[in-house]
Structures are given as C-alpha cells and as structure tokens.
Design a protein around this motif. Structure first.
Motif: not given
Length: 234
Positions: A173-175, A181-182, A200-201, A222-224
């Motif tokens: 998961l990439l913010a 927040s997920v 970038a975490s 937003t998440i990838l």
C-alpha cells in the motif's frame, strides 16, 4: 513537453462503446497480464497498437505523438477499420501519451477501465505513470491497472476496494500526496486508522492476504494498492 495541441483533428467518438475500456500502453514491453473478459473499446497508446494487435485485439482508438508506432502498421489498421479514431499529438506536448489516454477514457464516462502495461523502460516514465493513477479524477474511476506482473488500483477517501487473491497474494500500500488513513481486513498485518500511512512510508510494504478476498477502506487520503503473486514471507 510544452504544447497540448494536436496536429490531426479528432474523429467522431459517439460510436465508441465505453462499457469495458482497455488501454494498451506503448512501453517497450508487451503486457504480461490480461484482465478477464473482453473489451468493448480498445485504446492503443502509440506503440501499444503493436501490443494490442499481438493480443488479437481490435483497436478502436490510437493516440500519442507517434514516436514509436509503426507507420505502416497504423496505415493498415486505418484501412482495415475505417472508423478507427486517430489522435496524433504534437511531440512537444504538455502531457504524456498515457495521461492523454487516461483523459480520453475518462471523457467516455466508462463503466470500467483496464490499463495494460508491460512495465520496463525508463524509470521516470514508470514512476509517474503509476502514481498518475492516484490523481483525483483517475482515482475515482473504476480503473484497474495490470502493470508487469502486478495489479494496481487507486482509492480515495470514502472508497472501499476488494482485494481478491487471484490478483496476487502479496500486497503493498502506497500513500500518494500526503498521509492516508485506512482500515484493512483479511491481511496478515491489518492496518487501522490509528496507524496512519504516511507518504513514502514503508509501513504498507510487503503485506500478505490471509483470506481469499481482503478489503481496504480508505478513511482519508489516497492509496495505491499493488498486488503481486509471490512466495509468502513467512
């Protein structure tokens, strides 16, 4: 890239069927994963015309600056399909060919979009192409990207994504664009809103599906999601 104009007028597009739009990217490598079902509209991005024809797909749209498409192949395609929409853009354009293809698909108000890309090529193109999926108007689309051996989706606040195991048992998961927040279910290490995923975490790197179908709820940001088949990390 500076100019956004086209050197060839756009054809009429009312005949295009936007129920299942496939975008075939024009990278150096042919796509390695193909979505299930059949497309109703195929958008070939420059050299993506060759990739589409190799998969036996009938192109409905060809667009780009045409720096990598085979001119003879394009002419033969226009002869075989007179209703083929061709959009030739100026080389000094303000947007990448893939960005133009996504914008074109967005304008069709599609029921679903699949992006097929073989990955490879220049790193900057790959990084910008993937993070582009998280732009607000694209992230809100019913869009699934098949990039190399991975399946990529974007989701913004208020969206819930299913994460089926057939798309890959490994998940990252990439913010994008700031912290997110997920809430996840069905993963080996589930995330909660109390564990913010910062831009970038590496917190979202290399998770695993622990159920046939997992789920992601985006509470903010937003998440990838990137799913890949691989050996479990245990």
């Amino acid at each position: 890239m500076r100019c956004a104009g086209t050197s060839e007028p756009s054809a009429v597009v009312e005949h295009l069927d936007a129920r299942r739009v496939w975008i075939v990217d024009g990278g150096p490598n042919a796509p390695r994963r193909v979505p299930p079902g059949e497309p109703t509209c195929v958008i070939a991005v420059d050299r993506g015309l060759a990739h589409a024809l190799r998969f036996g797909l009938r192109p409905h749209v060809v667009l780009g600056d045409f720096d990598s498409v085979d001119p003879g192949m394009l002419n033969r395609a226009r002869d075989e399909w007179p209703d083929l929409v061709v959009q030739r853009h100026h080389p000094d354009k303000a947007h990448s060919d893939l960005d133009l293809a996504l914008s074109f698909a967005w304008s069709l108000d599609p029921d679903g979009i699949a992006l097929l890309s073989g990955a490879g090529g220049r790193l900057d193109h790959m990084m910008i192409g993937m993070t582009m999926l998280a732009r607000p108007r694209y992230a809100a689309l019913p869009l699934t990207a098949y990039i190399g051996t991975s399946v990529v989706r974007a989701a913004t606040a208020g969206m819930t994504l299913p994460l089926p195991s057939e798309d890959g048992n490994l998940l990252s998961l990439l913010a994008v664009g700031g912290s997110a927040s997920v809430l996840t279910r069905g993963l080996r290490w589930n995330l909660t809103p109390s564990m913010p995923l910062r831009s970038a975490s590496s917190l979202g790197l290399s998770n695993e599906l622990a159920a046939p179908s997992a789920r992601l709820e985006v509470r903010a940001g937003t998440i990838l999601t990137i799913q890949t088949h691989g050996t479990p990390l245990r």
